[in-house]
Design a protein around this motif. Structure first.
Motif, mmCIF file in Angstrom:
data_model
loop_
_atom_site.group_PDB
_atom_site.id
_atom_site.type_symbol
_atom_site.label_atom_id
_atom_site.label_comp_id
_atom_site.label_asym_id
_atom_site.label_seq_id
_atom_site.Cartn_x
_atom_site.Cartn_y
_atom_site.Cartn_z
ATOM 1 N N CYS A 165 29.267 36.613 33.045
ATOM 2 C CA CYS A 165 30.272 34.899 34.466
ATOM 3 C C CYS A 165 29.135 34.548 34.891
ATOM 4 C CB CYS A 165 31.494 35.695 34.868
ATOM 5 S SG CYS A 165 31.802 34.046 36.047
ATOM 6 N N ASP A 166 29.592 32.833 34.358
ATOM 7 C CA ASP A 166 28.661 32.055 35.451
ATOM 8 C C ASP A 166 29.462 31.570 36.984
ATOM 9 O OD1 ASP A 166 27.426 30.550 37.395
ATOM 10 O OD2 ASP A 166 26.669 28.361 35.114
ATOM 11 N N PHE A 167 29.358 32.461 37.490
ATOM 12 C CA PHE A 167 30.639 31.796 38.645
ATOM 13 C C PHE A 167 30.507 30.836 39.567
ATOM 14 C CE2 PHE A 167 26.796 32.350 41.641
ATOM 15 C CZ PHE A 167 27.200 32.150 42.973
ATOM 16 N N SER A 168 29.236 29.799 38.981
ATOM 17 C CA SER A 168 29.274 28.418 39.043
ATOM 18 C C SER A 168 30.031 27.261 38.501
ATOM 19 C CB SER A 168 28.330 27.876 39.789
ATOM 20 O OG SER A 168 27.411 26.880 38.532
ATOM 21 N N ALA A 169 31.010 27.788 37.038
ATOM 22 C CA ALA A 169 30.907 26.676 36.367
ATOM 23 C C ALA A 169 32.402 27.117 35.854
ATOM 24 C CB ALA A 169 30.656 26.773 35.673
ATOM 25 N N THR A 170 32.814 28.882 35.938
ATOM 26 C CA THR A 170 33.870 29.770 35.547
ATOM 27 C C THR A 170 34.657 30.433 37.260
ATOM 28 O OG1 THR A 170 33.350 31.318 34.100
ATOM 29 C CG2 THR A 170 33.439 28.792 33.592
ATOM 30 N N GLU A 171 35.274 30.534 36.288
ATOM 31 C CA GLU A 171 36.396 31.327 37.757
ATOM 32 C C GLU A 171 36.161 33.471 37.334
ATOM 33 O OE1 GLU A 171 40.533 31.254 37.222
ATOM 34 O OE2 GLU A 171 40.712 29.943 38.734
ATOM 35 N N PHE A 172 35.565 34.374 38.171
ATOM 36 C CA PHE A 172 35.982 35.119 37.675
ATOM 37 C C PHE A 172 37.478 35.677 36.887
ATOM 38 C CE2 PHE A 172 33.420 35.236 41.917
ATOM 39 C CZ PHE A 172 32.565 35.795 41.607
ATOM 40 N N PRO A 173 36.724 36.601 36.042
ATOM 41 C CA PRO A 173 38.073 37.492 34.993
ATOM 42 C C PRO A 173 39.322 37.897 35.763
ATOM 43 C CG PRO A 173 36.056 39.224 35.261
ATOM 44 C CD PRO A 173 35.474 37.822 36.007
ATOM 45 N N ASN A 174 40.323 38.239 35.077
ATOM 46 C CA ASN A 174 41.312 37.830 36.021
ATOM 47 C C ASN A 174 41.722 39.679 35.505
ATOM 48 O OD1 ASN A 174 42.630 35.201 35.807
ATOM 49 N ND2 ASN A 174 43.566 35.513 34.161
ATOM 50 N N TRP A 175 40.756 40.232 35.554
ATOM 51 C CA TRP A 175 40.614 41.553 35.622
ATOM 52 C C TRP A 175 40.048 42.389 36.451
ATOM 53 C CZ3 TRP A 175 36.445 43.432 36.114
ATOM 54 C CH2 TRP A 175 35.324 43.289 35.407
ATOM 55 N N LEU A 176 39.357 41.180 37.144
ATOM 56 C CA LEU A 176 38.947 41.502 38.651
ATOM 57 C C LEU A 176 39.827 41.630 39.703
ATOM 58 C CD1 LEU A 176 35.790 42.381 39.597
ATOM 59 C CD2 LEU A 176 35.008 40.062 39.948
ATOM 60 N N ALA A 177 40.468 40.070 39.629
ATOM 61 C CA ALA A 177 42.041 40.187 41.024
ATOM 62 C C ALA A 177 42.217 38.989 39.720
ATOM 63 C CB ALA A 177 40.580 39.662 42.311
ATOM 64 N N CYS A 178 43.290 39.053 39.132
ATOM 65 C CA CYS A 178 44.610 38.323 38.567
ATOM 66 C C CYS A 178 44.591 36.582 39.673
ATOM 67 C CB CYS A 178 45.861 38.842 38.338
ATOM 68 S SG CYS A 178 46.945 39.299 39.868
ATOM 69 N N LYS A 179 45.499 35.942 39.142
ATOM 70 C CA LYS A 179 45.975 34.961 40.512
ATOM 71 C C LYS A 179 46.926 35.584 41.680
ATOM 72 C CE LYS A 179 44.181 31.376 36.419
ATOM 73 N NZ LYS A 179 43.313 31.682 36.547
ATOM 74 N N PRO A 180 47.669 36.280 40.785
ATOM 75 C CA PRO A 180 48.744 36.306 42.283
ATOM 76 C C PRO A 180 48.241 37.023 43.587
ATOM 77 C CG PRO A 180 49.783 36.711 39.334
ATOM 78 C CD PRO A 180 48.335 36.454 39.727
ATOM 79 N N CYS A 181 47.733 38.117 42.773
ATOM 80 C CA CYS A 181 46.971 39.058 43.548
ATOM 81 C C CYS A 181 45.607 38.698 44.995
ATOM 82 C CB CYS A 181 45.793 40.435 42.854
ATOM 83 S SG CYS A 181 46.706 41.590 42.431
ATOM 84 N N ARG A 182 45.434 37.218 44.211
ATOM 85 C CA ARG A 182 44.285 36.777 45.483
ATOM 86 C C ARG A 182 44.547 36.420 46.025
ATOM 87 N NH1 ARG A 182 39.931 33.877 41.027
ATOM 88 N NH2 ARG A 182 39.466 35.313 39.548
ATOM 89 N N ASN A 183 46.120 35.348 45.786
ATOM 90 C CA ASN A 183 47.107 34.896 47.199
ATOM 91 C C ASN A 183 47.535 36.071 48.071
ATOM 92 O OD1 ASN A 183 46.054 32.259 46.383
ATOM 93 N ND2 ASN A 183 47.178 32.725 44.374
ATOM 94 N N MET A 184 47.931 37.157 47.697
ATOM 95 C CA MET A 184 48.374 38.194 47.933
ATOM 96 C C MET A 184 47.539 38.910 49.836
ATOM 97 S SD MET A 184 50.772 39.892 45.444
ATOM 98 C CE MET A 184 51.565 39.584 44.088
ATOM 99 N N ARG A 185 48.357 39.693 50.284
ATOM 100 C CA ARG A 185 48.284 40.587 51.289
ATOM 101 C C ARG A 185 47.125 41.607 50.793
ATOM 102 N NH1 ARG A 185 50.610 41.073 56.916
ATOM 103 N NH2 ARG A 185 49.559 41.683 56.996
ATOM 104 N N PHE A 186 46.516 41.984 51.207
ATOM 105 C CA PHE A 186 45.690 43.536 50.737
ATOM 106 C C PHE A 186 47.068 44.873 50.739
ATOM 107 C CE2 PHE A 186 43.416 46.552 49.841
ATOM 108 C CZ PHE A 186 42.505 47.523 50.703
ATOM 109 N N GLU A 187 47.833 44.787 52.111
ATOM 110 C CA GLU A 187 48.267 45.913 51.257
ATOM 111 C C GLU A 187 49.745 45.819 49.755
ATOM 112 O OE1 GLU A 187 47.767 44.711 55.150
ATOM 113 O OE2 GLU A 187 48.989 43.599 53.815
#
Length: 317
Positions: free
Chosen positions: A143-165
């Protein structure tokens, strides 16, 4: 006698940075480093290709040594909870990954690089370092983190916006390759993703990113870090010996240079570093110069190395 995985005694204040700054800025022969320069726009593909060629040329793995001193600089990696997740961004041949895996028996390391050759090297180096049995806790991906997003299996889009709980109960569907899921033993059954990581290590990686893309790259790290998690930063500092060795024609931007092999390097000061990380939402925990007098024993030369050391936390809310 020092153990195999133990770092040598390490000093980070061998000289004062402000004294070095005064010396450099009053040296007419080095004035070209300080003059204004309009940054150029660099191609991410050419930069990635240059790093791939770099790792191919140094396929023996002898070019780097393990950065064992980082465990003293970042003791949080030793005292963290069992089964913590670390994302090493720009893992290269594994000089940061290997000490972490050696030191902690119950930690999972997810390591990415823009170069497939680098990922091959780090896997080989784990085997050569008698760490083959630890590969189950090591998960490399390209992954080139400066050009693309990290893969969804690392943290999906909804999870990136949720609180840890809420991350722990994630069961949303996401487009993930089945082979990727099977290779990630810490993925909870029924979960769509890992729910983010506890640590991001960004060690001598950001300096290779085009300056105009640095903020977006840091934001990507911020997005996959759990609330309360730490980003651990180490990179080249302003007036480091390697910066002063660049000739005028190698300067491609403000504090930005190109090496003979086509790879790039940027040199940070504390203010610029603070602005980058705080600007995307991080809270500053530590930020300082590491000034090390390194001696070349064969040549007897003393080299003044300057690095920027930082710890930044993602807020809990």
């Amino acid at each position: 006698m020092m153990n195999k995985g133990e770092a040598k005694e390490y000093h980070s204040t061998d000289f004062e940075w402000h004294s070095l700054k005064s010396e450099i800025e009053n040296n007419p022969s080095l004035s070209y480093h300080l003059s204004p320069f309009q940054s150029s726009s660099l191609s991410s593909s050419s930069s990635s290709q240059s790093w791939s060629h770099f790792h191919s040329r140094h396929s023996s793995g002898k070019f780097f040594k393990e950065r064992r001193y980082l465990l003293k600089e970042f003791p949080e990696l030793l005292s963290c909870a069992d089964y913590s997740k670390v994302l090493e961004v720009g893992c290269g041949n594994g000089s940061t990954v290997l000490p972490i895996l050696r030191a902690r028996e119950k930690i999972n390391v997810y390591a990415c690089d823009c170069s497939v050759e680098a990922l091959d090297r780090v896997t080989d180096n784990l085997v050569n370092a008698d760490l083959a049995l630890l590969t189950e806790r090591f998960h490399p991906f390209c992954c080139d983190f400066s050009a693309t997003e990290f893969p969804n299996w690392l943290a999906c889009k909804p999870c990136r916006n949720m609180r840890f709980e809420k991350l722990l109960n994630c069961d949303l569907e996401v487009d993930v390759n089945k082979r990727d899921l099977e290779s990630l033993p810490s993925m909870k059954e029924g979960a769509c993703c890992l729910g983010g990581v506890d640590f991001v290590t960004l060690v001598f990686t950001l300096s290779a990113v085009p300056p105009e893309r640095m903020a977006a790259a840091i934001m990507e790290c911020f997005s996959v870090l759990k609330p309360g998690g730490l980003l651990l930063f180490r990179d080249y500092g302003l007036y480091d010996m390697t910066m002063l060795r660049f000739e005028p024609e190698k300067r491609v931007g403000f504090r930005h240079y190109i090496r003979a092999d086509g790879t790039y390097s940027y040199f940070f000061d504390l203010d610029a570093t603070r602005d980058l990380f705080v600007g995307v939402g991080f809270t500053e925990v530590e930020l300082e110069y590491c000034c090390v007098n390194s001696v070349n024993r064969k040549k007897g030369n003393s080299m003044r190395r300057v690095w920027v050391h930082g710890k930044f936390q993602k807020p809990l809310v």
